[in-house]
Enzyme design. Sequence first.
Site: not given
Length: 238
Positions: A31, A109
């Site tokens: 990202h 994550e």
Amino acid sequence: MTAETQVEAEKPSQGWSAPTEPPTTLILVRHGVTDHTTRKLFSGGLGGSNPGLNDEGRDQVRATGDWLTPLTEAIDALIASPVRRTRESAEILGELLGKPVREEAGIAEMEFGAWDGLSFTQIQEQYPDDLASWLGNLDYAPTGGESFQTVAARVIEGRDRILAAHTGQTVVAVSHVTPIKTLVADALGAPLDALYKMELSPASVTVISYYRGGYGGDELLSSLRLFNARPTDAPFVT
């Protein structure tokens, strides 16, 4: 165990073999940056503050998306972690590549628990013993968080679901630092602590292909084809 099965079990994994089927290729995209990234704050999955992209992060992802657009016809699917910054990154890529976004929770994550939103210095001051244990033990988890081993198992399970659903296809998967490093270590057959020695830039591209081969022709093999590449960076510049 018979002598025959023992010999089979002791065979080393082949370093390379011809694929028995078309490879499945994961184009892994980290990202873009958030305010937590630029302030060097720990930022985990859905269990934390879950910040979105900032303007710089959106620009980074657009640059990466423009870089990938020549591959549009070869890309079969676009998958993202459900975390806000990855979902937003995937939506930008989806607009550029003309692909809908599907979520895979396995590539989210690591959860940092009580550390989420804190800087490394703040964690050193507030949780010195926990931090020392976490840095030296892949099985240790911050309070309310996940260990590297837990994340690795989750990520591999998520990867396997992607491979099963997209056999022989090319998939863009938008994820995070820890999951992507975990997949690189796995692809190289490296120990999990190899992730301590990797650096992964925001909006970077890492490519791994998976195929069946080996002695019996059905072993899952992998090939690292690209690591930590960005269209906006010159090579070897810090």
